[in-house]
Structures are given as structure tokens and as C-alpha cells.
Write a protein that holds these residues in place. Sequence first.
Motif, PDB file in Angstrom:
ATOM      1  N   GLU A  32      57.281  46.878  21.219  1.00  0.00           N
ATOM      2  CA  GLU A  32      57.104  45.571  20.621  1.00  0.00           C
ATOM      3  C   GLU A  32      57.800  45.603  19.320  1.00  0.00           C
ATOM      4  O   GLU A  32      58.303  44.749  18.742  1.00  0.00           O
ATOM      5  N   GLU A  33      57.167  46.621  18.402  1.00  0.00           N
ATOM      6  CA  GLU A  33      57.356  46.755  17.143  1.00  0.00           C
ATOM      7  C   GLU A  33      59.109  47.107  16.926  1.00  0.00           C
ATOM      8  O   GLU A  33      59.690  46.367  16.086  1.00  0.00           O
ATOM      9  N   ALA A  34      59.559  47.821  17.694  1.00  0.00           N
ATOM     10  CA  ALA A  34      61.240  48.193  17.578  1.00  0.00           C
ATOM     11  C   ALA A  34      61.870  47.035  18.023  1.00  0.00           C
ATOM     12  O   ALA A  34      62.676  46.626  17.392  1.00  0.00           O
ATOM     13  N   VAL A  35      61.354  46.059  18.932  1.00  0.00           N
ATOM     14  CA  VAL A  35      62.074  45.034  19.277  1.00  0.00           C
ATOM     15  C   VAL A  35      62.132  43.864  18.253  1.00  0.00           C
ATOM     16  O   VAL A  35      63.054  43.168  17.938  1.00  0.00           O
ATOM     17  N   SER A  36      60.836  43.680  17.474  1.00  0.00           N
ATOM     18  CA  SER A  36      60.756  42.862  16.591  1.00  0.00           C
ATOM     19  C   SER A  36      61.781  43.202  15.354  1.00  0.00           C
ATOM     20  O   SER A  36      62.219  42.274  14.737  1.00  0.00           O
ATOM     21  N   LYS A  43      68.778  38.633  13.313  1.00  0.00           N
ATOM     22  CA  LYS A  43      68.498  37.451  12.502  1.00  0.00           C
ATOM     23  C   LYS A  43      69.211  37.569  10.967  1.00  0.00           C
ATOM     24  O   LYS A  43      69.972  36.422  10.484  1.00  0.00           O
ATOM     25  N   LYS A  44      68.909  38.306  10.245  1.00  0.00           N
ATOM     26  CA  LYS A  44      69.791  38.573   9.037  1.00  0.00           C
ATOM     27  C   LYS A  44      71.278  38.715   9.057  1.00  0.00           C
ATOM     28  O   LYS A  44      71.822  37.997   8.256  1.00  0.00           O
ATOM     29  N   GLN A  45      71.825  39.177  10.240  1.00  0.00           N
ATOM     30  CA  GLN A  45      73.283  39.359  10.022  1.00  0.00           C
ATOM     31  C   GLN A  45      73.762  38.247  10.574  1.00  0.00           C
ATOM     32  O   GLN A  45      74.831  37.575  10.119  1.00  0.00           O
TER      33      GLN A  45
END
Length: 77
Positions: A32-36, A43-45
Motif C-alpha cells: 500500500e505504501e509503495a503503490v501510494s 501525479k507529479k509527472q
Amino acid sequence: MERKIKFSEKIEKDIKMVMDEFGFDSENEFVEEAVSEKILELKKQIFFNITDQIATGLRSKGVSAKQILDEFERVRE
């Protein structure tokens, strides 16, 4: 929403190594942390792509950085 994801043996080994090294309590917590983090990176890209398109459009119209900053300052007042 619960999902079942099958990872390759190499990815499974890497997940276990990272979980042990960084103290994750469960595979679910790690994934979950890795996917987040990946979602945030993407989103930054998207944001950078949009701002590059805006900059290209403004440059093509001959708008300078100073004009943009002056306009922001005018609107802010």
C-alpha cells in the motif's frame, strides 16, 4: 476494496528483504505504501507535463516570465 496480486519470485524476495530492512509489519502495509508513493510520483509527472505544455504555449505567444509575474502580482493585490 480487496485485491489479490501475484508477484514474480524476484519481486517477492525483494519485498521480503525491504520489509525486513525497514520494519514493515505486513506485505499489505508495504504494498500500500509503495503503490501510494508510485501514484504520487505519477501525479507529479502529470503536473510537470501540464506545466511544460503551458510554458510552451506562453513562449509561443511571446509572453515573458516577467509579464507572468507582473500579472500574478497585479491579480494578487
